[in-house]
Design a protein around this motif. Sequence first.
Motif, PDB file in Angstrom:
ATOM      1  N   THR A 127      -2.876   8.640   5.659  1.00 55.89           N
ATOM      2  CA  THR A 127      -2.675   7.871   6.891  1.00 55.89           C
ATOM      3  C   THR A 127      -3.166   8.582   8.149  1.00 55.89           C
ATOM      4  O   THR A 127      -3.020   8.048   9.241  1.00 55.89           O
TER       5      THR A 127
ATOM      6  N   THR B 108      -3.627  -1.635   2.334  1.00 60.29           N
ATOM      7  CA  THR B 108      -3.441  -2.174   3.686  1.00 60.29           C
ATOM      8  C   THR B 108      -4.652  -1.755   4.513  1.00 60.29           C
ATOM      9  O   THR B 108      -5.607  -1.221   3.979  1.00 60.29           O
TER      10      THR B 108
ATOM     11  N   SER C  21      -4.053   4.023   4.278  1.00 59.52           N
ATOM     12  CA  SER C  21      -3.222   3.126   5.077  1.00 59.52           C
ATOM     13  C   SER C  21      -3.163   3.685   6.502  1.00 59.52           C
ATOM     14  O   SER C  21      -4.030   4.456   6.915  1.00 59.52           O
TER      15      SER C  21
ATOM     16  N   THR D 249       7.080  -0.154   4.449  1.00 58.63           N
ATOM     17  CA  THR D 249       5.836  -0.705   3.889  1.00 58.63           C
ATOM     18  C   THR D 249       5.047   0.395   3.184  1.00 58.63           C
ATOM     19  O   THR D 249       4.498   0.193   2.100  1.00 58.63           O
TER      20      THR D 249
ATOM     21  N   ASN E  14       0.786  -9.018   5.411  1.00 58.61           N
ATOM     22  CA  ASN E  14       0.562  -7.697   6.009  1.00 58.61           C
ATOM     23  C   ASN E  14       0.555  -6.572   4.983  1.00 58.61           C
ATOM     24  O   ASN E  14       0.016  -5.506   5.228  1.00 58.61           O
ATOM     25  N   LEU E  15       1.157  -6.813   3.837  1.00 58.17           N
ATOM     26  CA  LEU E  15       1.139  -5.792   2.788  1.00 58.17           C
ATOM     27  C   LEU E  15      -0.128  -5.889   1.944  1.00 58.17           C
ATOM     28  O   LEU E  15      -0.744  -4.871   1.624  1.00 58.17           O
TER      29      LEU E  15
ATOM     30  N   GLN F 127      -3.499  -6.496   1.978  1.00 60.58           N
ATOM     31  CA  GLN F 127      -4.622  -6.657   2.902  1.00 60.58           C
ATOM     32  C   GLN F 127      -5.928  -6.068   2.388  1.00 60.58           C
ATOM     33  O   GLN F 127      -6.844  -5.850   3.175  1.00 60.58           O
TER      34      GLN F 127
ATOM     35  N   ASP G 145       4.937 -11.175   6.041  1.00 62.78           N
ATOM     36  CA  ASP G 145       5.215  -9.862   5.432  1.00 62.78           C
ATOM     37  C   ASP G 145       4.300  -9.635   4.235  1.00 62.78           C
ATOM     38  O   ASP G 145       3.728  -8.561   4.060  1.00 62.78           O
TER      39      ASP G 145
ATOM     40  N   TYR H  20       2.426   0.487   9.982  1.00 57.15           N
ATOM     41  CA  TYR H  20       3.208  -0.401   9.121  1.00 57.15           C
ATOM     42  C   TYR H  20       4.674   0.016   9.004  1.00 57.15           C
ATOM     43  O   TYR H  20       5.509  -0.761   8.568  1.00 57.15           O
TER      44      TYR H  20
END
Length: 503
Positions: free
Chosen positions: A56, A83, A16, A24, A123-124, A126, A120, A20
Amino acid sequence: MKLLPKAQEFWFITGSQHLYGPETLRQVSHHSQQIIEGLNNGGRLPVNLVFKALLTTPDAIRELVREANNNPQCAGLVAWMHTFSPAKMWIGGLTHLQKPMLHLHTQFNRDLPWDTIDMDFMNLNQAAHGDREFGFMNARLRRPQAVVAGHWENAETQTRLAGWMRAATAWQEWKGARFARFGDNMRQVAVTEGDKVAAEARFGFTVDGYGVGDLVEVVNQVADAEVDRICAEYEELYNVVPALRKGGDRHASLRTEARVEAGIRQFLQSGNYSGFTTTFEDLHGLDQLPGLAPQRLMAEGYGFAAEGDWKTAALLRAMKVMAHGLPEGVSFMEDYTYHMEPGNEMVLGSHMLEICPSIAKGKPSLEIHPLGIGGKSDPVRLVFESPAGRGLNASLVDMGNRFRLLVNAVDAVETPAPLPNLPVASAVWKPLPDFRTGLEAWILAGGAHHTGYTRAIDPTVLEHFAEMAGIEYLLIGEDTRLAEFRDKTRWNDLYYTLSSRGH
Ligand code: MN
């Protein structure tokens, strides 16, 4: 299987980015753990997935890769981008990853909530584009790739993931594996030869040669009590013919073979070997060609091939690990002879003695018969037939500049008639896509007469395995057409000449 695979696990990683926000990312983490729990509880994976990290940053990815490379329990990574995870972050890690990685292209929700979907949700969830970004980087770096697409609760998705995991556990098993070779190659045989330096560099296993006298020394020291114990086990597990039973006039031959079995087992255990080869041309000090002993040791999980064929012995051990826990077995095999009735052509597979009882239909019979060649005492052997169903033969050959893993999918059939005079175990099958094409393609590709035979795994497991090893994979299956197959062998010649993936 008594010779268990090394203890292993797979690490699940989710990519990720910080954009976010923490809420998230917490959800991403939570979803990942639910997916892992679902996959582990699905009953299809050979070993467990462990949630390792939500990644991340480039530093965290590099650190995770370092850890995976150094952890002997970690057989591979399963990566998923719930994501968007900008893939330049992954370059530093992926370029150093030495373990197999599968890209699981899934999504947490199976169905879209059409009536409530908002930005929302978008966007989660993805993966549809997050995984494409990750896929680009793997393609761009020319990394060996395995991708499984589908919802994680779907049986086919789980089965395909399990197949890749089976390949990876076998790949991990080959790292540092040792194979013992009693005697050398059968004289003048070509396909069983090969480059052991190239094999160790590419596969990670070593092959140690021994004079058969080294083995005889161990065999001669086996305690009588151990021979008694093994003979009792024979009577329990097999239909032992009266002549071989205690008090029978050939019982001494059974004891001789039990002693050989115990000796080889001790030899392999003390040298930490996971497979071996024999050759009937070199039996000095052994009374009979080991037949029952390799059969029994194969059933315990050891790789084996005859005539000094170390490549097939190693492949057999790998296939045993791939099939671990499945009901069907894996055996050393040889395409022995043909039934050429028009429209009903078949191959009778067997060997002089050494077929693994893990592929037996019913209780094997333990018998003694003369051996046509070799000039030694009559060897004891397990005799049985093998069940029908889809299966495969696999052959690992050395093409000089690369290894080639050749697989032929087959339909095993019931033996059409009793075989009262055949004193060896056997299997009967019809090669795919048809007898003629299957045989011609196999011969064009230089496939060996020795194979690993199984109905436990499908060809895709071996395809993953070849990809992990960076070797050539050729499948002769339902869709094979000879002209295209021949072209593929030529293109592959060029590919392995130009690329650095050969020997
Ligand atoms: Mn042979």
